[in-house]
Design an enzyme around this catalytic site. Structure first.
Site, short mmCIF file in Angstrom:
data_model
loop_
_atom_site.label_atom_id
_atom_site.label_comp_id
_atom_site.label_asym_id
_atom_site.label_seq_id
_atom_site.Cartn_x
_atom_site.Cartn_y
_atom_site.Cartn_z
N LYS A 243 -0.49 -8.09 0.13
CA LYS A 243 0.72 -8.91 0.11
C LYS A 243 0.75 -9.92 1.27
O LYS A 243 -0.06 -9.84 2.19
CB LYS A 243 1.94 -7.98 0.16
CG LYS A 243 2.06 -7.05 -1.06
CD LYS A 243 3.34 -6.23 -1.02
CE LYS A 243 3.47 -5.34 -2.23
NZ LYS A 243 4.79 -4.64 -2.28
N TYR B 39 7.17 -8.91 -11.19
CA TYR B 39 8.07 -7.79 -10.91
C TYR B 39 9.27 -7.77 -11.87
O TYR B 39 10.34 -7.27 -11.51
CB TYR B 39 8.56 -7.87 -9.46
CG TYR B 39 7.52 -7.43 -8.44
CD1 TYR B 39 7.09 -6.10 -8.39
CD2 TYR B 39 7.00 -8.31 -7.51
CE1 TYR B 39 6.16 -5.67 -7.45
CE2 TYR B 39 6.05 -7.88 -6.57
CZ TYR B 39 5.65 -6.57 -6.55
OH TYR B 39 4.73 -6.14 -5.62
N ARG C 270 -3.10 5.22 -4.94
CA ARG C 270 -1.75 5.47 -4.43
C ARG C 270 -1.80 6.44 -3.24
O ARG C 270 -1.00 6.32 -2.31
CB ARG C 270 -0.84 5.94 -5.55
CG ARG C 270 -0.57 4.77 -6.52
CD ARG C 270 0.08 5.18 -7.81
NE ARG C 270 1.49 5.49 -7.67
CZ ARG C 270 2.46 4.58 -7.66
NH1 ARG C 270 2.19 3.30 -7.72
NH2 ARG C 270 3.72 4.95 -7.57
N THR D 30 5.71 4.20 -1.03
CA THR D 30 6.25 2.83 -1.02
C THR D 30 6.96 2.51 0.29
O THR D 30 6.78 1.44 0.86
CB THR D 30 7.25 2.66 -2.19
OG1 THR D 30 6.59 3.02 -3.41
CG2 THR D 30 7.76 1.24 -2.30
N ARG E 205 -0.12 2.07 4.38
CA ARG E 205 1.27 1.69 4.66
C ARG E 205 1.78 2.34 5.94
O ARG E 205 2.52 1.72 6.71
CB ARG E 205 2.16 2.04 3.47
CG ARG E 205 1.98 1.04 2.30
CD ARG E 205 2.66 1.52 1.07
NE ARG E 205 2.72 0.52 0.00
CZ ARG E 205 2.87 0.83 -1.27
NH1 ARG E 205 2.97 2.10 -1.64
NH2 ARG E 205 2.92 -0.12 -2.18
N ASN F 154 5.49 -4.05 2.60
CA ASN F 154 4.69 -2.81 2.67
C ASN F 154 3.20 -3.05 2.41
O ASN F 154 2.51 -2.19 1.88
CB ASN F 154 5.28 -1.74 1.75
CG ASN F 154 5.25 -2.11 0.29
OD1 ASN F 154 4.85 -3.21 -0.06
ND2 ASN F 154 5.64 -1.19 -0.58
N HIS G 197 0.25 -3.61 -2.87
CA HIS G 197 0.77 -3.09 -4.15
C HIS G 197 -0.33 -2.30 -4.85
O HIS G 197 -1.50 -2.63 -4.72
CB HIS G 197 1.19 -4.27 -5.05
CG HIS G 197 1.47 -3.85 -6.46
ND1 HIS G 197 2.68 -3.29 -6.83
CD2 HIS G 197 0.69 -3.86 -7.57
CE1 HIS G 197 2.62 -3.00 -8.14
NE2 HIS G 197 1.42 -3.33 -8.60
N GLU H 297 -0.86 -5.81 -15.39
CA GLU H 297 -0.82 -6.50 -14.08
C GLU H 297 -2.11 -7.27 -13.82
O GLU H 297 -2.08 -8.38 -13.28
CB GLU H 297 -0.57 -5.48 -12.97
CG GLU H 297 0.82 -4.86 -13.03
CD GLU H 297 1.04 -3.78 -12.00
OE1 GLU H 297 2.15 -3.23 -11.96
OE2 GLU H 297 0.12 -3.47 -11.22
P1 CMP Z 1 5.44 -2.40 -4.98
O1 CMP Z 1 4.60 -1.18 -5.10
O2 CMP Z 1 4.75 -3.69 -4.86
O3 CMP Z 1 6.42 -2.45 -6.24
C1 CMP Z 1 7.76 -2.85 -6.18
C2 CMP Z 1 8.17 -3.25 -4.81
O4 CMP Z 1 9.54 -3.36 -4.60
C3 CMP Z 1 7.74 -2.18 -3.84
O5 CMP Z 1 6.34 -2.22 -3.69
C4 CMP Z 1 8.54 -2.52 -2.62
O6 CMP Z 1 7.88 -3.40 -1.75
C5 CMP Z 1 9.75 -3.20 -3.22
N1 CMP Z 1 10.92 -2.37 -3.00
C6 CMP Z 1 11.18 -1.18 -3.54
N2 CMP Z 1 12.36 -0.72 -3.08
C7 CMP Z 1 12.84 -1.65 -2.24
C8 CMP Z 1 14.00 -1.76 -1.45
N3 CMP Z 1 14.92 -0.80 -1.45
N4 CMP Z 1 14.15 -2.86 -0.70
C9 CMP Z 1 13.21 -3.85 -0.72
N5 CMP Z 1 12.09 -3.80 -1.46
C10 CMP Z 1 11.91 -2.71 -2.21
#
Ligand code: CMP
Length: 143
Positions: free
Chosen positions: A11, A51, A87, A93, A104, A114, A117, A128
């Site tokens: 990212k 997304y 993962r 996450t 992470r 984070n 992805h 994707e």
């Molecule tokens: P990702 O795995 O890329 O898939 C969805 C993304 O949404 C996730 O990583 C996070 O970076 C983001 N995300 C999920 N929950 C939150 C949150 N509460 N606030 C901000 N971003 C979020």
């Protein structure tokens, strides 16, 4: 175990922190084969498309702002059990919940920023991957 593919995105925070090499090194050292890779910059709209499943959630606007804030590096990775193993490599996450030694835990600042992805299923991985790569850009399909 079946050979699977997962779609990852290094990212914009990963790129800004000069961590492309370090994160890619960890990915390769963990046994993943990079079968497609590029650097690109999403627009707010293309980030929103990627997304789309999160549309309407409170973090959607913040997420699409962040994902379009700078270049990112999508890759298709191949390995036995790739979805689950990737993962595990990247961790939860929310970096606050991520295990020690995960990408992470080591590098992410927040749940929104984070670093990386990873697809959550083989089916979503295919969708994707197709969002970023034409069939002709996947190395296994090249002559
Ligand atoms: P990702 O795995 O890329 O898939 C969805 C993304 O949404 C996730 O990583 C996070 O970076 C983001 N995300 C999920 N929950 C939150 C949150 N509460 N606030 C901000 N971003 C979020």
């Amino acid at each position: 175990m079946a050979v699977e593919r997962t779609l990852t995105i290094l990212k914009p925070d990963c790129v800004r922190k000069n961590l492309i090499g370090e994160v890619t090194r960890r990915i390769q050292e963990a046994g993943f084969k990079v079968v497609a890779m590029k650097m690109t910059r999403l627009t707010k709209d293309t980030a929103g498309g990627f997304y789309a499943v999160h549309k309407g959630k409170p973090f959607y606007d913040e997420l699409t702002d962040f994902m379009s804030s700078g270049p990112c590096v999508p890759m298709i990775l191949e390995k036995e059990n790739a979805i689950s193993d990737f993962r595990k490599l990247i961790g939860a996450t929310n970096p606050a919940d991520a295990d020690e030694g995960t990408v992470r835990k080591d590098f992410a600042d927040s749940v929104g920023e984070n670093i990386v992805h990873g697809s959550d299923s083989v089916e979503n991985g295919k969708i994707e991957a197709a969002y970023f790569f034409a069939e002709s850009e996947v190395v296994a399909n090249l002559a």
